[in-house]
Design a protein around this motif. Structure first.
Motif, PDB file in Angstrom:
ATOM      1  N   CYS A 210     -14.456  -9.151 -16.623  1.00  0.00           N
ATOM      2  CA  CYS A 210     -14.995  -8.814 -15.300  1.00  0.00           C
ATOM      3  C   CYS A 210     -14.736  -7.343 -14.990  1.00  0.00           C
ATOM      4  O   CYS A 210     -13.594  -6.870 -15.076  1.00  0.00           O
ATOM      5  N   GLU A 211     -15.796  -6.644 -14.606  1.00  0.00           N
ATOM      6  CA  GLU A 211     -15.680  -5.233 -14.280  1.00  0.00           C
ATOM      7  C   GLU A 211     -15.176  -5.064 -12.845  1.00  0.00           C
ATOM      8  O   GLU A 211     -15.640  -5.742 -11.933  1.00  0.00           O
ATOM      9  N   ARG A 212     -14.222  -4.178 -12.656  1.00  0.00           N
ATOM     10  CA  ARG A 212     -13.708  -3.887 -11.327  1.00  0.00           C
ATOM     11  C   ARG A 212     -14.633  -2.927 -10.583  1.00  0.00           C
ATOM     12  O   ARG A 212     -15.226  -2.033 -11.182  1.00  0.00           O
ATOM     13  N   GLY A 213     -14.737  -3.136  -9.274  1.00  0.00           N
ATOM     14  CA  GLY A 213     -15.371  -2.168  -8.393  1.00  0.00           C
ATOM     15  C   GLY A 213     -14.311  -1.550  -7.508  1.00  0.00           C
ATOM     16  O   GLY A 213     -13.112  -1.615  -7.799  1.00  0.00           O
ATOM     17  N   THR A 214     -14.723  -0.950  -6.404  1.00  0.00           N
ATOM     18  CA  THR A 214     -13.765  -0.407  -5.444  1.00  0.00           C
ATOM     19  C   THR A 214     -13.163  -1.545  -4.637  1.00  0.00           C
ATOM     20  O   THR A 214     -13.880  -2.389  -4.101  1.00  0.00           O
ATOM     21  N   ARG A 215     -11.846  -1.578  -4.577  1.00  0.00           N
ATOM     22  CA  ARG A 215     -11.139  -2.633  -3.865  1.00  0.00           C
ATOM     23  C   ARG A 215     -10.307  -2.034  -2.736  1.00  0.00           C
ATOM     24  O   ARG A 215      -9.683  -0.975  -2.903  1.00  0.00           O
ATOM     25  N   TYR A 216     -10.317  -2.713  -1.598  1.00  0.00           N
ATOM     26  CA  TYR A 216      -9.445  -2.368  -0.483  1.00  0.00           C
ATOM     27  C   TYR A 216      -8.487  -3.534  -0.255  1.00  0.00           C
ATOM     28  O   TYR A 216      -8.917  -4.671  -0.069  1.00  0.00           O
ATOM     29  N   SER A 217      -7.192  -3.252  -0.301  1.00  0.00           N
ATOM     30  CA  SER A 217      -6.186  -4.284  -0.028  1.00  0.00           C
ATOM     31  C   SER A 217      -5.587  -4.033   1.341  1.00  0.00           C
ATOM     32  O   SER A 217      -5.208  -2.909   1.671  1.00  0.00           O
ATOM     33  N   LEU A 218      -5.537  -5.081   2.149  1.00  0.00           N
ATOM     34  CA  LEU A 218      -4.913  -5.014   3.477  1.00  0.00           C
ATOM     35  C   LEU A 218      -3.618  -5.800   3.413  1.00  0.00           C
ATOM     36  O   LEU A 218      -3.617  -7.035   3.425  1.00  0.00           O
ATOM     37  N   THR A 219      -2.511  -5.091   3.287  1.00  0.00           N
ATOM     38  CA  THR A 219      -1.206  -5.725   3.195  1.00  0.00           C
ATOM     39  C   THR A 219      -0.629  -5.822   4.605  1.00  0.00           C
ATOM     40  O   THR A 219      -0.312  -4.807   5.235  1.00  0.00           O
ATOM     41  N   ILE A 220      -0.515  -7.048   5.081  1.00  0.00           N
ATOM     42  CA  ILE A 220      -0.140  -7.325   6.472  1.00  0.00           C
ATOM     43  C   ILE A 220       1.282  -7.882   6.492  1.00  0.00           C
ATOM     44  O   ILE A 220       1.564  -8.908   5.869  1.00  0.00           O
ATOM     45  N   ARG A 221       2.182  -7.176   7.201  1.00  0.00           N
ATOM     46  CA  ARG A 221       3.595  -7.529   7.162  1.00  0.00           C
ATOM     47  C   ARG A 221       4.217  -7.398   8.550  1.00  0.00           C
ATOM     48  O   ARG A 221       3.598  -6.879   9.475  1.00  0.00           O
ATOM     49  N   HIS A 222       5.465  -7.844   8.649  1.00  0.00           N
ATOM     50  CA  HIS A 222       6.247  -7.650   9.877  1.00  0.00           C
ATOM     51  C   HIS A 222       7.402  -6.720   9.576  1.00  0.00           C
ATOM     52  O   HIS A 222       8.195  -6.957   8.652  1.00  0.00           O
ATOM     53  N   VAL A 223       7.500  -5.638  10.362  1.00  0.00           N
ATOM     54  CA  VAL A 223       8.622  -4.704  10.286  1.00  0.00           C
ATOM     55  C   VAL A 223       9.601  -5.069  11.398  1.00  0.00           C
ATOM     56  O   VAL A 223       9.297  -4.882  12.583  1.00  0.00           O
ATOM     57  N   PRO A 224      10.779  -5.614  11.069  1.00  0.00           N
ATOM     58  CA  PRO A 224      11.714  -6.058  12.118  1.00  0.00           C
ATOM     59  C   PRO A 224      12.292  -4.916  12.945  1.00  0.00           C
ATOM     60  O   PRO A 224      12.490  -5.060  14.149  1.00  0.00           O
ATOM     61  N   LYS A 225      12.590  -3.794  12.299  1.00  0.00           N
ATOM     62  CA  LYS A 225      13.271  -2.697  12.986  1.00  0.00           C
ATOM     63  C   LYS A 225      12.238  -1.690  13.483  1.00  0.00           C
ATOM     64  O   LYS A 225      11.640  -0.946  12.698  1.00  0.00           O
ATOM     65  N   THR A 226      12.013  -1.682  14.788  1.00  0.00           N
ATOM     66  CA  THR A 226      11.050  -0.749  15.388  1.00  0.00           C
ATOM     67  C   THR A 226      11.702  -0.035  16.574  1.00  0.00           C
ATOM     68  O   THR A 226      12.729  -0.477  17.102  1.00  0.00           O
ATOM     69  N   LYS A 227      11.084   1.042  16.976  1.00  0.00           N
ATOM     70  CA  LYS A 227      11.545   1.766  18.166  1.00  0.00           C
ATOM     71  C   LYS A 227      10.343   2.423  18.821  1.00  0.00           C
ATOM     72  O   LYS A 227       9.291   2.596  18.206  1.00  0.00           O
ATOM     73  N   LYS A 228      10.514   2.762  20.097  1.00  0.00           N
ATOM     74  CA  LYS A 228       9.442   3.380  20.859  1.00  0.00           C
ATOM     75  C   LYS A 228       9.610   4.898  20.856  1.00  0.00           C
ATOM     76  O   LYS A 228      10.718   5.417  20.682  1.00  0.00           O
ATOM     77  N   LEU A 229       8.502   5.570  21.060  1.00  0.00           N
ATOM     78  CA  LEU A 229       8.581   7.022  21.205  1.00  0.00           C
ATOM     79  C   LEU A 229       9.388   7.382  22.445  1.00  0.00           C
ATOM     80  O   LEU A 229       9.276   6.708  23.471  1.00  0.00           O
TER      81      LEU A 229
END
Length: 235
Positions: A210-229
């Motif tokens: 199978c020939e590859r074309g252009t692929r877009y991966s959307l890696t969806i995760r949770h970052v526990p440690k966040t802060k506000k500006l």
């Protein structure tokens, strides 16, 4: 979820084909391609976008996700994979034919579950046992990619079809490296240790190569440690 568990892999991988529709896929790719130039980070052999903030050991400065991403993020959130938390970060990688990513782990900045939606082209995702503790500490979703040692045989591989969702947890998240080989074609057959082939369309197995074309991966995760500006920064 149990019917989507990949039994031929170490714990734990789930694979859901057709997680999004063709219309959703086309809409996502259009938005990705039309993103402002400053949103792209150009690496030597691929480029990427960060949405929701930039993960950092001291804490990610949280940003609102754009409306065009929220439908997909909410759809993943409904699976309740992040210990009662909602995913708050999306990493988008663009892979042109022949491009890949070095063997790496996603690391401790994220809740130990990674979910990825594939748009555009298929690919093969390979998993490897680390040879040293140092190798297990390699992170590459924000850095330059290198070819994985071609002499190494993956412990298991997954065929990631367009519009599919793959979920990686437990031992497969914490103790295994994952990579995408740099090649323009993939050989798809039952003797290639492709553990989820029975969950995929027969079209790929019938083609063999199978020939590859252009692929877009959307890696969806949770970052526990966040802060506000800080307030002064917003003025």
């Amino acid at each position: 979820m149990e019917k989507y568990r990949v039994e031929g892999a170490p714990p734990t991988i789930h694979y859901i084909p057709d997680f999004i529709t063709e219309f959703e896929e086309q809409s996502l790719m259009k938005q990705i391609q039309n993103a402002p130039k400053p949103k792209w980070t150009q690496l030597s052999r691929r480029r990427l976008q960060n949405w929701g903030g930039l993960p950092h050991p001291k804490g990610m400065i949280a940003e609102s996700l754009p409306e065009w991403l929220t439908k997909s993020v909410d759809k993943v959130a409904q699976l309740e994979l992040f210990g009662g938390n909602k995913p708050n970060h999306v990493l988008i990688n663009e892979y042109l034919p022949g491009q890949g990513i070095m063997a790496h782990t996603d690391g401790p900045l994220f809740y130990p579950t990674v979910t990825t939606i594939t748009c555009g082209s298929h690919t093969l995702l390979d998993f490897f046992t680390p040879r040293t503790d140092d190798e297990l500490d390699v992170r590459s979703d924000q850095t330059e990619n290198k070819s994985c040692d071609s002499a190494r045989e993956p412990v298991v591989s997954l065929l990631l079809e367009p519009r599919s969702l793959v979920i990686v947890q437990d031992e497969m998240y914490n103790k295994m490296l994952h990579s995408i080989a740099e090649r323009g074609f993939d050989e798809i057959s039952s003797d290639k240790k492709i553990a989820n082939l029975h969950l995929c369309s027969e079209t790929y197995a019938q083609k063999g190569s199978c020939e590859r074309g252009t692929r877009y991966s959307l890696t969806i995760r949770h970052v526990p440690k966040t802060k506000k500006l800080p307030a002064w920064f917003k003025v």
